[in-house]
Design a protein around this motif. Sequence first.
Motif, PDB file in Angstrom:
ATOM      1  N   ARG A 211       4.080  33.819  29.541  1.00 38.13           N
ATOM      2  CA  ARG A 211       3.316  32.416  29.794  1.00 38.13           C
ATOM      3  C   ARG A 211       1.815  33.284  31.193  1.00 38.13           C
ATOM      4  O   ARG A 211       3.162  34.874  31.999  1.00 38.13           O
TER       5      ARG A 211
ATOM      6  N   SER B 191      -3.786  30.315  31.029  1.00 40.49           N
ATOM      7  CA  SER B 191      -2.642  29.420  31.523  1.00 40.49           C
ATOM      8  C   SER B 191      -2.442  28.307  31.185  1.00 40.49           C
ATOM      9  O   SER B 191      -0.968  27.997  30.505  1.00 40.49           O
TER      10      SER B 191
ATOM     11  N   ASN C 171      -0.501  24.256  35.002  1.00 41.23           N
ATOM     12  CA  ASN C 171       0.675  25.030  34.931  1.00 41.23           C
ATOM     13  C   ASN C 171       1.351  23.827  36.547  1.00 41.23           C
ATOM     14  O   ASN C 171       0.566  23.673  37.687  1.00 41.23           O
TER      15      ASN C 171
ATOM     16  N   LEU D 153       4.492  24.363  32.047  1.00 39.74           N
ATOM     17  CA  LEU D 153       3.560  25.998  32.127  1.00 39.74           C
ATOM     18  C   LEU D 153       2.851  25.311  30.727  1.00 39.74           C
ATOM     19  O   LEU D 153       3.330  24.870  29.984  1.00 39.74           O
TER      20      LEU D 153
ATOM     21  N   ARG E 107      -0.244  17.108  32.337  1.00 39.29           N
ATOM     22  CA  ARG E 107       1.009  18.458  33.267  1.00 39.29           C
ATOM     23  C   ARG E 107       0.917  17.152  34.187  1.00 39.29           C
ATOM     24  O   ARG E 107       2.247  17.560  34.331  1.00 39.29           O
TER      25      ARG E 107
END
Length: 402
Positions: A102, A275, A278, A295, A303
């Motif tokens: 990642r 990405s 994260n 992630l 998230r």
Amino acid sequence: MRRVDDDRAAAKTGANVVSARRWITSLGFAQISPRHRLRVAGLLIPLMIASAGWNETQARSPRNEPPKRVVHGPNYRPPYAAIVVDDKSGFVLHEVGADQPRHPASLTRVMMLYVLFEQLVDGNLNLNTLLLISFRAALLNPTMLGLKAHQTINIEDVTKVLVSKSANDAAVVVAEAIGGSEEEFAKLMTLKARTLGMTSTTYVNASGLPAEEQITTARDQAILGRAVQHRFPGYYQYFATPSFHYRGAEIRNHNSLLGQVRGVDGIKTGYTEASGYNLVSSVHRDEKHIVAVVLGGTSNEARDARMRQLIEDHISLASTQRTVPIIVERNGQRIADGGWALYLTARRLEDAWWRYQSPSRVARLYGNLAWKSPDEAVRLIGGVSNQNVATWSARGSASVPF
């Protein structure tokens, strides 16, 4: 006399031209009367100066640099990955895609600060050390503190900026101060990753901006999230900074779980299109300590919600007693906790059963491993760790109870 002054003025521009008088002559103005030549020179010399200044600025402008390669297309959706590690036992309590590559985005700052804290501990720098802001650092987009070229910023302020706002200009200031250049500093970060056992992480820049080669894994970020607080418990507290003031402006930490989820004491957020969203979180609660990584989140809210769920679902499973050594590294030698060292070494063994086991399965077995004493026994950890956890037979005569 005026002609000499005009020639000197032209020379001060640094332009690749001869004197103003010769230049005017070359343009066919030799037959113009001296009075008119002075008027022409008065108009042309400022243009020469402006042109020379523009060329210098243009040469340094990022718009003249080759455009950065697009890592993924506009419809790309970063894949999800996650891991939860019990810091005191080394056991993996949860994992999804934990070894898949990642892009780290601003999680790069954690390794940057690890290297910076090392400089502080070694006495090469201190919190009041002033770092010079280069022209390149001052121009770096998109997330910026607004630093100006040739000014300075002290290390304490730059540390707070990196853990909260993730300013790219501040990141380059640190990289240039320690590594000489962003590229060389990225090499230092990659080398440090290897000494910590982060075998799947490579850094190519300090900013975390998209780069095809800049990759990591959820597992590697968990290792780093544990190691930075083991090695630098005092400096690690900066990751818990909720907000601070810099030159009259309040800068708030992007980690919204601080102060909202019991026990969360850091550590870092990150986002780019490549990405996704994260987050690495560290939680101390009821004598337990876990480090969790998410992630590829689809939004800040999604998230954070996922991280909250992972924390609440797994903190109760963590140990209150430390049964493995902490992760630290000194002088290039990694002193790993037994669970991680076991997994890292097992991946290198010839025995297929061990080589292809998931780290969570290895971790579950770790506490019950019963090793025989073969004639040709070698240390399980070998060159990875100096912790004498167990031995392994080169002929594969280990006994594993199920």
